[in-house]
Scaffold this motif. Sequence first.
Motif, PDB file in Angstrom:
ATOM      1  N   ALA A  16       0.593  -6.582   1.121  1.00  0.00           N
ATOM      2  CA  ALA A  16       0.421  -6.404   2.571  1.00  0.00           C
ATOM      3  C   ALA A  16       1.473  -7.204   3.345  1.00  0.00           C
ATOM      4  CB  ALA A  16      -0.985  -6.836   2.971  1.00  0.00           C
ATOM      5  N   GLU A  17       1.811  -8.379   2.861  1.00  0.00           N
ATOM      6  CA  GLU A  17       2.811  -9.211   3.540  1.00  0.00           C
ATOM      7  C   GLU A  17       4.223  -8.647   3.387  1.00  0.00           C
ATOM      8  OE1 GLU A  17       0.624 -13.590   3.027  1.00  0.00           O
ATOM      9  OE2 GLU A  17       2.133 -12.917   1.569  1.00  0.00           O
ATOM     10  N   GLN A  18       4.512  -8.097   2.214  1.00  0.00           N
ATOM     11  CA  GLN A  18       5.863  -7.610   1.926  1.00  0.00           C
ATOM     12  C   GLN A  18       6.064  -6.152   2.320  1.00  0.00           C
ATOM     13  OE1 GLN A  18       8.280  -9.661   0.824  1.00  0.00           O
ATOM     14  NE2 GLN A  18       6.792 -11.338   0.858  1.00  0.00           N
ATOM     15  N   HIS A  19       4.973  -5.409   2.543  1.00  0.00           N
ATOM     16  CA  HIS A  19       5.036  -3.978   2.880  1.00  0.00           C
ATOM     17  C   HIS A  19       5.812  -3.196   1.812  1.00  0.00           C
ATOM     18  CE1 HIS A  19       3.480  -5.011   6.835  1.00  0.00           C
ATOM     19  NE2 HIS A  19       4.437  -5.918   6.945  1.00  0.00           N
ATOM     20  N   SER A  20       5.727  -3.673   0.590  1.00  0.00           N
ATOM     21  CA  SER A  20       6.505  -3.044  -0.483  1.00  0.00           C
ATOM     22  C   SER A  20       5.974  -3.518  -1.826  1.00  0.00           C
ATOM     23  CB  SER A  20       7.992  -3.410  -0.353  1.00  0.00           C
ATOM     24  OG  SER A  20       8.688  -3.147  -1.548  1.00  0.00           O
ATOM     25  N   PHE A  21       5.747  -2.559  -2.747  1.00  0.00           N
ATOM     26  CA  PHE A  21       5.340  -2.924  -4.102  1.00  0.00           C
ATOM     27  C   PHE A  21       6.498  -3.623  -4.827  1.00  0.00           C
ATOM     28  CE2 PHE A  21       1.651  -0.479  -3.337  1.00  0.00           C
ATOM     29  CZ  PHE A  21       0.731  -0.750  -4.346  1.00  0.00           C
ATOM     30  N   GLY A  47     -13.961   1.214  -5.656  1.00  0.00           N
ATOM     31  CA  GLY A  47     -14.329   2.553  -5.233  1.00  0.00           C
ATOM     32  C   GLY A  47     -13.751   2.947  -3.890  1.00  0.00           C
ATOM     33  N   VAL A  48     -12.689   2.274  -3.453  1.00  0.00           N
ATOM     34  CA  VAL A  48     -12.021   2.593  -2.193  1.00  0.00           C
ATOM     35  C   VAL A  48     -10.518   2.496  -2.393  1.00  0.00           C
ATOM     36  CG1 VAL A  48     -13.899   1.815  -0.693  1.00  0.00           C
ATOM     37  CG2 VAL A  48     -12.129   0.194  -1.411  1.00  0.00           C
ATOM     38  N   ARG A  49      -9.779   3.170  -1.521  1.00  0.00           N
ATOM     39  CA  ARG A  49      -8.331   3.074  -1.552  1.00  0.00           C
ATOM     40  C   ARG A  49      -7.902   1.959  -0.602  1.00  0.00           C
ATOM     41  NH1 ARG A  49      -4.270   8.265  -0.920  1.00  0.00           N
ATOM     42  NH2 ARG A  49      -2.362   7.211  -1.646  1.00  0.00           N
ATOM     43  N   LEU A  50      -7.036   1.077  -1.069  1.00  0.00           N
ATOM     44  CA  LEU A  50      -6.623  -0.071  -0.272  1.00  0.00           C
ATOM     45  C   LEU A  50      -5.293   0.134   0.440  1.00  0.00           C
ATOM     46  CD1 LEU A  50      -7.577  -2.902  -2.793  1.00  0.00           C
ATOM     47  CD2 LEU A  50      -8.897  -2.095  -0.827  1.00  0.00           C
ATOM     48  N   PHE A  51      -4.424   1.006  -0.092  1.00  0.00           N
ATOM     49  CA  PHE A  51      -3.091   1.207   0.477  1.00  0.00           C
ATOM     50  C   PHE A  51      -2.772   2.688   0.633  1.00  0.00           C
ATOM     51  CE2 PHE A  51      -2.748  -2.953  -1.571  1.00  0.00           C
ATOM     52  CZ  PHE A  51      -2.165  -3.705  -0.575  1.00  0.00           C
ATOM     53  N   HIS A  52      -2.109   3.018   1.741  1.00  0.00           N
ATOM     54  CA  HIS A  52      -1.451   4.319   1.883  1.00  0.00           C
ATOM     55  C   HIS A  52      -0.050   4.152   1.311  1.00  0.00           C
ATOM     56  CE1 HIS A  52      -4.628   5.907   4.395  1.00  0.00           C
ATOM     57  NE2 HIS A  52      -4.472   4.929   5.292  1.00  0.00           N
ATOM     58  N   ARG A  53       0.331   4.995   0.355  1.00  0.00           N
ATOM     59  CA  ARG A  53       1.645   4.864  -0.275  1.00  0.00           C
ATOM     60  C   ARG A  53       2.454   6.133  -0.027  1.00  0.00           C
ATOM     61  NH1 ARG A  53      -2.353   3.606  -3.848  1.00  0.00           N
ATOM     62  NH2 ARG A  53      -2.384   1.590  -4.918  1.00  0.00           N
ATOM     63  N   THR A  54       3.689   5.940   0.398  1.00  0.00           N
ATOM     64  CA  THR A  54       4.643   7.048   0.450  1.00  0.00           C
ATOM     65  C   THR A  54       5.919   6.554  -0.235  1.00  0.00           C
ATOM     66  OG1 THR A  54       5.733   6.413   2.526  1.00  0.00           O
ATOM     67  CG2 THR A  54       3.702   7.703   2.708  1.00  0.00           C
ATOM     68  N   THR A  55       6.889   7.401  -0.345  1.00  0.00           N
ATOM     69  CA  THR A  55       8.148   6.990  -0.979  1.00  0.00           C
ATOM     70  C   THR A  55       8.896   5.973  -0.122  1.00  0.00           C
ATOM     71  OG1 THR A  55       9.260   8.885   0.033  1.00  0.00           O
ATOM     72  CG2 THR A  55       8.412   9.163  -2.225  1.00  0.00           C
ATOM     73  N   ARG A  56       8.531   5.891   1.176  1.00  0.00           N
ATOM     74  CA  ARG A  56       9.263   5.006   2.079  1.00  0.00           C
ATOM     75  C   ARG A  56       8.459   3.824   2.591  1.00  0.00           C
ATOM     76  NH1 ARG A  56      12.754   9.010   6.066  1.00  0.00           N
ATOM     77  NH2 ARG A  56      13.992  10.021   4.428  1.00  0.00           N
ATOM     78  N   SER A  57       7.154   3.883   2.521  1.00  0.00           N
ATOM     79  CA  SER A  57       6.364   2.817   3.131  1.00  0.00           C
ATOM     80  C   SER A  57       5.050   2.582   2.397  1.00  0.00           C
ATOM     81  CB  SER A  57       6.059   3.150   4.601  1.00  0.00           C
ATOM     82  OG  SER A  57       5.220   4.289   4.681  1.00  0.00           O
ATOM     83  N   VAL A  58       4.514   1.395   2.637  1.00  0.00           N
ATOM     84  CA  VAL A  58       3.210   0.999   2.112  1.00  0.00           C
ATOM     85  C   VAL A  58       2.429   0.379   3.271  1.00  0.00           C
ATOM     86  CG1 VAL A  58       1.957  -0.516   0.537  1.00  0.00           C
ATOM     87  CG2 VAL A  58       4.084   0.548  -0.208  1.00  0.00           C
ATOM     88  N   ALA A  59       1.208   0.856   3.493  1.00  0.00           N
ATOM     89  CA  ALA A  59       0.387   0.325   4.584  1.00  0.00           C
ATOM     90  C   ALA A  59      -1.058   0.236   4.129  1.00  0.00           C
ATOM     91  CB  ALA A  59       0.493   1.220   5.816  1.00  0.00           C
ATOM     92  N   LEU A  60      -1.756  -0.739   4.661  1.00  0.00           N
ATOM     93  CA  LEU A  60      -3.167  -0.905   4.334  1.00  0.00           C
ATOM     94  C   LEU A  60      -4.008   0.211   4.930  1.00  0.00           C
ATOM     95  CD1 LEU A  60      -3.475  -4.729   5.016  1.00  0.00           C
ATOM     96  CD2 LEU A  60      -3.893  -3.654   2.800  1.00  0.00           C
ATOM     97  N   THR A  61      -5.017   0.645   4.200  1.00  0.00           N
ATOM     98  CA  THR A  61      -6.025   1.541   4.747  1.00  0.00           C
ATOM     99  C   THR A  61      -6.993   0.709   5.577  1.00  0.00           C
ATOM    100  OG1 THR A  61      -7.484   1.240   2.842  1.00  0.00           O
ATOM    101  CG2 THR A  61      -5.851   3.019   2.700  1.00  0.00           C
TER     102      THR A  61
END
Length: 300
Positions: A16-21, A47-61
């Motif tokens: 979450a701090e780095q916005h990047s895996f 049982g929940v998703r914690l991150f929205h992942r795309t090829t360009r960004s990572v954001a918390l759900t």
Amino acid sequence: MKRPSWSELQAVKTIAEQHSFRLAADVLGLKRSTLSHTIKGLEATLGVRLFHRTTRSVALTDAGEMLLSRLSPLLEEMDELLNDVTASGHQPYGTLRISASDAAISLLLEKVLPAFIQQKPGIEVDLAAQGQLVDIVAQGFDAGIRLIEDVPKDMVAIPLSGPMRFVTVASPGYLASRAKIKHPQDIMQHTCLRQRLPSGKRYHWEYQQNGQQFALDVPGSLTLDNSALMVEAAVSGLGLAYVPERYAQPWVANGQLITLLGDWAISSQGIALYFPQNRHMPVALRLFVDTIKATLQAQD
């Protein structure tokens, strides 16, 4: 439900701090694939998703935001606890960040810091001279130092000084050719060094005697926002200054300034170190408080 491990929770915070895996994996010293597998396993456990992942960004759900908002203070407290345990068997270390007025910093430099730095060389003291009262928690400070009257009610306050008197001073040269000052209202016929508060407003000079009170918006062509500079200007003969007595005392002692209206002077309760009462106290802050208390006891 299986309880998440501490390393899994730390991984969530770091991503979450780095916005990047990729960047988070570098910080944690892991392979990116390992970190990704860790988060997928944690999401499956919860049982929940914690991150929205795309090829360009990572954001918390939303679920991730809720977890992190409750988790961050716990992780910080655990880090502080581990530092305390480690420090118990070694020379204490770390950084102590304090927001303070310039008057408070002057007092620390004179009374507290010489002993503290000598006794605790592993602790770095970071002092921020700030005229304006700030939210020390939101801005990442361990403590603040302000007039006791200004300390927020939900904070623990450790007095650093006794009552602090405010005095009116002027140079002998300035006073030599001007009308005598016997009453606060006489000041309105003089040139004064006005003070600008952090809010931008001008400070009104305050006087009190036998139930009479005055708050004067004094005249003058020079406005400053620093008590030490006001004293310098007064020594140079530029006008009357109204400052905490400790600033003026050396100049009064050597005759370069004269104190006026001493019978009308008012006093603050003094200044205090303050910090949140519901948080684990870092080792550096606890040792600093111990030094303050020892210093004050030695002066009694």
